[in-house]
Write a protein that holds these residues in place. Sequence first.
Motif, PDB file in Angstrom:
ATOM      1  N   VAL A 129       0.821  -1.208   0.000  1.00  0.00           N
ATOM      2  CA  VAL A 129       0.000   0.000   0.000  1.00  0.00           C
ATOM      3  C   VAL A 129       0.855   1.258   0.000  1.00  0.00           C
ATOM      4  N   ALA A 130       2.139   1.120   0.334  1.00  0.00           N
ATOM      5  CA  ALA A 130       3.045   2.274   0.321  1.00  0.00           C
ATOM      6  C   ALA A 130       4.478   1.788   0.196  1.00  0.00           C
ATOM      7  N   GLU A 131       5.311   2.677  -0.357  1.00  0.00           N
ATOM      8  CA  GLU A 131       6.746   2.432  -0.413  1.00  0.00           C
ATOM      9  C   GLU A 131       7.412   3.572   0.342  1.00  0.00           C
ATOM     10  N   LEU A 132       8.005   3.231   1.464  1.00  0.00           N
ATOM     11  CA  LEU A 132       8.576   4.235   2.363  1.00  0.00           C
ATOM     12  C   LEU A 132      10.096   4.137   2.390  1.00  0.00           C
ATOM     13  N   LYS A 133      10.752   5.279   2.214  1.00  0.00           N
ATOM     14  CA  LYS A 133      12.202   5.341   2.413  1.00  0.00           C
ATOM     15  C   LYS A 133      12.422   5.713   3.868  1.00  0.00           C
ATOM     16  N   ILE A 134      13.309   4.986   4.506  1.00  0.00           N
ATOM     17  CA  ILE A 134      13.603   5.272   5.914  1.00  0.00           C
ATOM     18  C   ILE A 134      14.739   6.281   5.968  1.00  0.00           C
ATOM     19  N   LEU A 135      14.416   7.448   6.560  1.00  0.00           N
ATOM     20  CA  LEU A 135      15.395   8.533   6.659  1.00  0.00           C
ATOM     21  C   LEU A 135      15.979   8.664   8.060  1.00  0.00           C
ATOM     22  N   GLY A 136      15.332   8.037   9.047  1.00  0.00           N
ATOM     23  CA  GLY A 136      15.803   8.124  10.432  1.00  0.00           C
ATOM     24  C   GLY A 136      14.944   7.272  11.338  1.00  0.00           C
ATOM     25  N   LEU A 142     -10.902  -5.945   8.734  1.00  0.00           N
ATOM     26  CA  LEU A 142     -10.634  -7.298   8.227  1.00  0.00           C
ATOM     27  C   LEU A 142      -9.785  -8.139   9.178  1.00  0.00           C
ATOM     28  N   GLU A 143      -9.240  -7.493  10.232  1.00  0.00           N
ATOM     29  CA  GLU A 143      -8.339  -8.138  11.182  1.00  0.00           C
ATOM     30  C   GLU A 143      -7.121  -8.715  10.464  1.00  0.00           C
ATOM     31  N   CYS A 144      -6.447  -7.833   9.719  1.00  0.00           N
ATOM     32  CA  CYS A 144      -5.261  -8.233   8.963  1.00  0.00           C
ATOM     33  C   CYS A 144      -4.303  -7.051   8.867  1.00  0.00           C
ATOM     34  N   HIS A 145      -3.148  -7.273   8.255  1.00  0.00           N
ATOM     35  CA  HIS A 145      -2.174  -6.207   8.027  1.00  0.00           C
ATOM     36  C   HIS A 145      -1.869  -6.102   6.543  1.00  0.00           C
ATOM     37  N   TYR A 146      -1.875  -4.873   6.040  1.00  0.00           N
ATOM     38  CA  TYR A 146      -1.445  -4.620   4.662  1.00  0.00           C
ATOM     39  C   TYR A 146       0.077  -4.616   4.607  1.00  0.00           C
ATOM     40  N   LEU A 147       0.600  -4.815   3.418  1.00  0.00           N
ATOM     41  CA  LEU A 147       2.039  -4.823   3.205  1.00  0.00           C
ATOM     42  C   LEU A 147       2.534  -3.412   2.910  1.00  0.00           C
ATOM     43  N   VAL A 148       3.654  -3.030   3.540  1.00  0.00           N
ATOM     44  CA  VAL A 148       4.343  -1.772   3.285  1.00  0.00           C
ATOM     45  C   VAL A 148       5.784  -2.134   2.946  1.00  0.00           C
ATOM     46  N   ARG A 149       6.311  -1.565   1.876  1.00  0.00           N
ATOM     47  CA  ARG A 149       7.699  -1.815   1.495  1.00  0.00           C
ATOM     48  C   ARG A 149       8.552  -0.672   2.029  1.00  0.00           C
ATOM     49  N   THR A 150       9.632  -1.010   2.682  1.00  0.00           N
ATOM     50  CA  THR A 150      10.558   0.017   3.169  1.00  0.00           C
ATOM     51  C   THR A 150      11.863  -0.092   2.398  1.00  0.00           C
ATOM     52  N   ILE A 151      12.508   1.038   2.240  1.00  0.00           N
ATOM     53  CA  ILE A 151      13.770   1.102   1.513  1.00  0.00           C
ATOM     54  C   ILE A 151      14.797   1.748   2.424  1.00  0.00           C
ATOM     55  N   ALA A 152      15.892   1.028   2.630  1.00  0.00           N
ATOM     56  CA  ALA A 152      16.986   1.574   3.436  1.00  0.00           C
ATOM     57  C   ALA A 152      17.693   2.658   2.632  1.00  0.00           C
ATOM     58  N   THR A 153      18.085   3.715   3.303  1.00  0.00           N
ATOM     59  CA  THR A 153      18.794   4.807   2.626  1.00  0.00           C
ATOM     60  C   THR A 153      20.182   4.962   3.229  1.00  0.00           C
ATOM     61  N   ASP A 192       2.471  -5.241   7.714  1.00  0.00           N
ATOM     62  CA  ASP A 192       3.545  -6.195   7.436  1.00  0.00           C
ATOM     63  C   ASP A 192       4.588  -5.410   6.682  1.00  0.00           C
ATOM     64  N   VAL A 193       5.840  -5.597   7.030  1.00  0.00           N
ATOM     65  CA  VAL A 193       6.900  -4.793   6.442  1.00  0.00           C
ATOM     66  C   VAL A 193       7.796  -5.650   5.566  1.00  0.00           C
ATOM     67  N   ASP A 194       7.949  -5.223   4.300  1.00  0.00           N
ATOM     68  CA  ASP A 194       8.903  -5.838   3.390  1.00  0.00           C
ATOM     69  C   ASP A 194      10.121  -4.928   3.410  1.00  0.00           C
ATOM     70  N   ASP A 195      11.143  -5.338   4.115  1.00  0.00           N
ATOM     71  CA  ASP A 195      12.324  -4.506   4.341  1.00  0.00           C
ATOM     72  C   ASP A 195      13.407  -4.896   3.354  1.00  0.00           C
ATOM     73  N   ARG A 196      13.593  -4.074   2.330  1.00  0.00           N
ATOM     74  CA  ARG A 196      14.575  -4.376   1.275  1.00  0.00           C
ATOM     75  C   ARG A 196      15.562  -3.230   1.116  1.00  0.00           C
TER      76      ARG A 196
END
Length: 154
Positions: A80-87, A117-128, A148-152
Amino acid sequence: MRRFTVMGFTEAELGFVLAGLFAALAISERSEPDTREATARAIAQRDSVAMEFKAFRDSVRKRSNKTPRCTEKGEPPDPVAELKILGRDLYSLRGERLSSAKVFDRLSPQIARSKALECHYLVRTIATPGVDGPAHSAAVRRLWSRFDVDDRDR
């Protein structure tokens, strides 16, 4: 005095043999129901133990504390989102710098739907570059409460 015999036994011996025979029949007749009951009890106990063990094995195997992913509830598998981790508490969503509270505000429709729905959507994180391991881990941990976090690495 002449003794009366049947097949070589005296009357007294024959009486003892018949009395012994009747006693043996009475004892065997009495012990058969006990044996049947004991056998039935042993079978029931064995079946009960087997059922308890099966229930325990199933409960151990099927138990999970993890909230299921929304794809298991029929939702699309895309993040549902692609987040860059800045800190530690700083993310970038479509080029905009946001704290975790702001990210949760932006994704509130998905969070509300996931609660229903009693569930978690997937969020992709990007290390910077420049974000150390502990800060990156802290940022990902904040997201785990709702996603749920897809940490790539990218």
